[in-house]
Design a protein around this motif. Structure first.
Motif, PDB file in Angstrom:
ATOM      1  N   HIS A  50       0.845  -1.196   0.000  1.00  0.00           N
ATOM      2  CA  HIS A  50       0.000   0.000   0.000  1.00  0.00           C
ATOM      3  C   HIS A  50       0.879   1.244   0.000  1.00  0.00           C
ATOM      4  O   HIS A  50       2.029   1.209   0.449  1.00  0.00           O
ATOM      5  CB  HIS A  50      -0.965   0.006   1.195  1.00  0.00           C
ATOM      6  CG  HIS A  50      -0.315  -0.114   2.545  1.00  0.00           C
ATOM      7  ND1 HIS A  50       0.328   0.925   3.165  1.00  0.00           N
ATOM      8  CD2 HIS A  50      -0.208  -1.171   3.386  1.00  0.00           C
ATOM      9  CE1 HIS A  50       0.792   0.533   4.332  1.00  0.00           C
ATOM     10  NE2 HIS A  50       0.491  -0.751   4.481  1.00  0.00           N
ATOM     11  N   LEU A  56      -2.860   5.093   7.780  1.00  0.00           N
ATOM     12  CA  LEU A  56      -3.817   4.070   8.206  1.00  0.00           C
ATOM     13  C   LEU A  56      -3.984   4.127   9.717  1.00  0.00           C
ATOM     14  O   LEU A  56      -3.020   3.988  10.466  1.00  0.00           O
ATOM     15  CB  LEU A  56      -3.334   2.690   7.765  1.00  0.00           C
ATOM     16  CG  LEU A  56      -3.168   2.511   6.252  1.00  0.00           C
ATOM     17  CD1 LEU A  56      -2.625   1.122   5.934  1.00  0.00           C
ATOM     18  CD2 LEU A  56      -4.488   2.754   5.520  1.00  0.00           C
ATOM     19  N   HIS A  59     -10.043   1.810  12.986  1.00  0.00           N
ATOM     20  CA  HIS A  59     -11.365   2.147  12.443  1.00  0.00           C
ATOM     21  C   HIS A  59     -12.035   3.245  13.260  1.00  0.00           C
ATOM     22  O   HIS A  59     -12.644   4.176  12.708  1.00  0.00           O
ATOM     23  CB  HIS A  59     -12.235   0.889  12.427  1.00  0.00           C
ATOM     24  CG  HIS A  59     -13.581   1.094  11.819  1.00  0.00           C
ATOM     25  ND1 HIS A  59     -14.653   1.579  12.534  1.00  0.00           N
ATOM     26  CD2 HIS A  59     -14.033   0.890  10.559  1.00  0.00           C
ATOM     27  CE1 HIS A  59     -15.715   1.661  11.743  1.00  0.00           C
ATOM     28  NE2 HIS A  59     -15.365   1.257  10.541  1.00  0.00           N
ATOM     29  N   HIS A  82     -11.041   4.335  -0.899  1.00  0.00           N
ATOM     30  CA  HIS A  82     -10.146   3.449  -0.154  1.00  0.00           C
ATOM     31  C   HIS A  82     -10.727   2.041  -0.062  1.00  0.00           C
ATOM     32  O   HIS A  82      -9.992   1.048  -0.154  1.00  0.00           O
ATOM     33  CB  HIS A  82      -9.902   4.013   1.244  1.00  0.00           C
ATOM     34  CG  HIS A  82      -8.938   3.201   2.043  1.00  0.00           C
ATOM     35  ND1 HIS A  82      -7.605   3.102   1.729  1.00  0.00           N
ATOM     36  CD2 HIS A  82      -9.118   2.413   3.148  1.00  0.00           C
ATOM     37  CE1 HIS A  82      -6.993   2.312   2.596  1.00  0.00           C
ATOM     38  NE2 HIS A  82      -7.894   1.878   3.465  1.00  0.00           N
ATOM     39  N   ASN A  86      -8.902  -1.279  -1.530  1.00  0.00           N
ATOM     40  CA  ASN A  86      -8.735  -2.513  -0.772  1.00  0.00           C
ATOM     41  C   ASN A  86      -9.407  -3.687  -1.461  1.00  0.00           C
ATOM     42  O   ASN A  86      -8.928  -4.819  -1.369  1.00  0.00           O
ATOM     43  CB  ASN A  86      -9.314  -2.342   0.638  1.00  0.00           C
ATOM     44  CG  ASN A  86      -8.262  -1.911   1.630  1.00  0.00           C
ATOM     45  OD1 ASN A  86      -7.478  -2.718   2.119  1.00  0.00           O
ATOM     46  ND2 ASN A  86      -8.214  -0.618   1.915  1.00  0.00           N
ATOM     47  N   ASN A  89      -7.177  -5.430  -3.756  1.00  0.00           N
ATOM     48  CA  ASN A  89      -6.303  -6.327  -3.011  1.00  0.00           C
ATOM     49  C   ASN A  89      -7.009  -7.629  -2.631  1.00  0.00           C
ATOM     50  O   ASN A  89      -6.437  -8.714  -2.720  1.00  0.00           O
ATOM     51  CB  ASN A  89      -5.804  -5.635  -1.737  1.00  0.00           C
ATOM     52  CG  ASN A  89      -4.788  -4.542  -2.017  1.00  0.00           C
ATOM     53  OD1 ASN A  89      -4.070  -4.584  -3.002  1.00  0.00           O
ATOM     54  ND2 ASN A  89      -4.750  -3.544  -1.145  1.00  0.00           N
ATOM     55  N   HIS A 141      -8.669   3.365   7.094  1.00  0.00           N
ATOM     56  CA  HIS A 141      -8.454   2.201   7.952  1.00  0.00           C
ATOM     57  C   HIS A 141      -8.396   0.944   7.085  1.00  0.00           C
ATOM     58  O   HIS A 141      -8.705   0.965   5.894  1.00  0.00           O
ATOM     59  CB  HIS A 141      -9.550   2.087   9.014  1.00  0.00           C
ATOM     60  CG  HIS A 141     -10.911   1.802   8.452  1.00  0.00           C
ATOM     61  ND1 HIS A 141     -11.336   0.531   8.126  1.00  0.00           N
ATOM     62  CD2 HIS A 141     -11.951   2.624   8.155  1.00  0.00           C
ATOM     63  CE1 HIS A 141     -12.565   0.584   7.660  1.00  0.00           C
ATOM     64  NE2 HIS A 141     -12.969   1.840   7.656  1.00  0.00           N
ATOM     65  N   GLN A 142      -8.022  -0.165   7.684  1.00  0.00           N
ATOM     66  CA  GLN A 142      -7.822  -1.423   6.965  1.00  0.00           C
ATOM     67  C   GLN A 142      -8.813  -2.492   7.424  1.00  0.00           C
ATOM     68  O   GLN A 142      -8.480  -3.675   7.500  1.00  0.00           O
ATOM     69  CB  GLN A 142      -6.388  -1.934   7.182  1.00  0.00           C
ATOM     70  CG  GLN A 142      -5.317  -1.150   6.434  1.00  0.00           C
ATOM     71  CD  GLN A 142      -5.328  -1.398   4.940  1.00  0.00           C
ATOM     72  OE1 GLN A 142      -6.195  -0.878   4.245  1.00  0.00           O
ATOM     73  NE2 GLN A 142      -4.387  -2.176   4.448  1.00  0.00           N
ATOM     74  N   TRP A 145      -9.199  -5.471   4.991  1.00  0.00           N
ATOM     75  CA  TRP A 145      -8.040  -6.355   4.932  1.00  0.00           C
ATOM     76  C   TRP A 145      -7.869  -7.156   6.214  1.00  0.00           C
ATOM     77  O   TRP A 145      -7.367  -8.283   6.186  1.00  0.00           O
ATOM     78  CB  TRP A 145      -6.761  -5.578   4.624  1.00  0.00           C
ATOM     79  CG  TRP A 145      -5.623  -6.524   4.460  1.00  0.00           C
ATOM     80  CD1 TRP A 145      -4.667  -6.852   5.380  1.00  0.00           C
ATOM     81  CD2 TRP A 145      -5.355  -7.350   3.314  1.00  0.00           C
ATOM     82  NE1 TRP A 145      -3.823  -7.803   4.882  1.00  0.00           N
ATOM     83  CE2 TRP A 145      -4.224  -8.127   3.609  1.00  0.00           C
ATOM     84  CE3 TRP A 145      -5.974  -7.479   2.072  1.00  0.00           C
ATOM     85  CZ2 TRP A 145      -3.691  -9.042   2.707  1.00  0.00           C
ATOM     86  CZ3 TRP A 145      -5.435  -8.392   1.173  1.00  0.00           C
ATOM     87  CH2 TRP A 145      -4.315  -9.152   1.487  1.00  0.00           C
ATOM     88  N   ASP A 149      -7.048 -11.082   6.233  1.00  0.00           N
ATOM     89  CA  ASP A 149      -5.906 -11.685   6.906  1.00  0.00           C
ATOM     90  C   ASP A 149      -6.356 -12.808   7.843  1.00  0.00           C
ATOM     91  O   ASP A 149      -5.729 -13.879   7.906  1.00  0.00           O
ATOM     92  CB  ASP A 149      -5.161 -10.602   7.687  1.00  0.00           C
ATOM     93  CG  ASP A 149      -3.753 -11.008   8.049  1.00  0.00           C
ATOM     94  OD1 ASP A 149      -3.080 -11.640   7.229  1.00  0.00           O
ATOM     95  OD2 ASP A 149      -3.332 -10.689   9.174  1.00  0.00           O
TER      96      ASP A 149
END
Length: 266
Positions: A50, A56, A59, A82, A86, A89, A141-142, A145, A149
């Motif tokens: 990224h 990042l 949340h 965003h 993501n 990805n 935020h991620q 992802w 993960d």
């Protein structure tokens, strides 16, 4: 080069334009791509790649702003961009990570990656052309992802909890966002509504792909889809959908009446 290896390389890219271009270009070659479904691949680099920006944050640390202001609309469009970045990805990860699937599985997720790339580009261009901003100008935020993960070791959980859970939330949220933007009524807000029309239509197809492969995997493993989904949602602490559900879009994406009833009543 073989598709799954190329998908892994694309996932490692940090430049948003390079990643988007790779997804679109690979999809354009779909009919002639070599696919090695039984290859066991490993990544030597942290995933996903990224860019340095946006920063990042957790949340809960990403502030929400009212779309009634120009800055608030820029923050909103940036947040959606965003999510779409993501989502590129997520699709690339499904291609390289999970071996032993039919060829169509990899082609389906390649289509998703290319369409998410186009969504990202539409939103980024809107930020630049209408709002004087660019991708990376606001914190992000991620959340998407993080679930990717957590489910990296289990393709059934991945299909259950990423496309048909987290991404399906967009089917519910998008009409509400469009309503707010229509209420604002400025040219940039109305242009964003049109972009979200495109995204919503194609996201129905993406969720449908997740539903298809989740059910295919359940059938192959002798699992009852609704009951097993409930177990996975509890095990992985998947978020519940926020009402109101977009029942029409969810049905178009392949959710059954039994699944909708479970989601609505909890």
């Amino acid at each position: 080069m073989e598709l799954r290896q190329r998908a892994l390389q694309g996932l490692q890219l940090t430049d948003p334009e390079e990643k988007s271009a790779l997804a679109v270009d690979l999809h354009a070659q779909a009919a002639t791509l070599l696919i090695a479904p039984d290859a066991r691949l490993q990544s030597a680099a942290p995933l996903p790649g990224h860019p340095e920006r946006p920063p990042l944050l957790p949340h809960t640390a990403v502030a929400r702003r009212s779309p009634a202001t120009r800055e608030g609309r820029a923050a909103l469009i940036h947040a959606i961009a965003h999510i779409e970045f993501n989502a590129i990805n997520l699709a690339l990860d499904a291609i390289w990570r999970f071996a032993g699937m039919p060829r169509q599985f990899y082609l389906d997720w390649l289509r998703v990656a290319a369409e998410e790339a186009r969504h990202f580009r539409l939103l980024r261009q809107h930020l630049r052309a209408h709002l004087g901003r660019d991708y990376g100008d606001f914190p992000a935020h991620q959340g998407l992802w993080a679930m990717c993960d957590k489910t990296a070791h289990d393709i059934v959980a991945r299909m259950a909890l990423v496309p048909r859970t987290l991404e399906a939330r967009g089917l519910d949220a998008t009409p509400l966002i469009q309503h707010k933007l229509r209420s604002v009524g400025t040219p940039d807000a109305l242009a964003a509504v049109d972009i979200l029309d495109v995204i919503l239509r194609e996201e129905v197809g993406h969720v449908a792909i997740g539903n298809h492969w989740y059910r295919w995997l359940c059938e192959r493993r002798g699992l009852e889809p609704v009951a097993h989904y409930a177990l996975l949602a509890q095990q992985y602490e998947a978020p519940r959908p926020r009402p109101p559900l977009n029942a029409a879009a969810r049905r178009a994406a392949g959710f059954s009446d039994a699944e909708l009833a479970w989601l609505e009543c909890g």
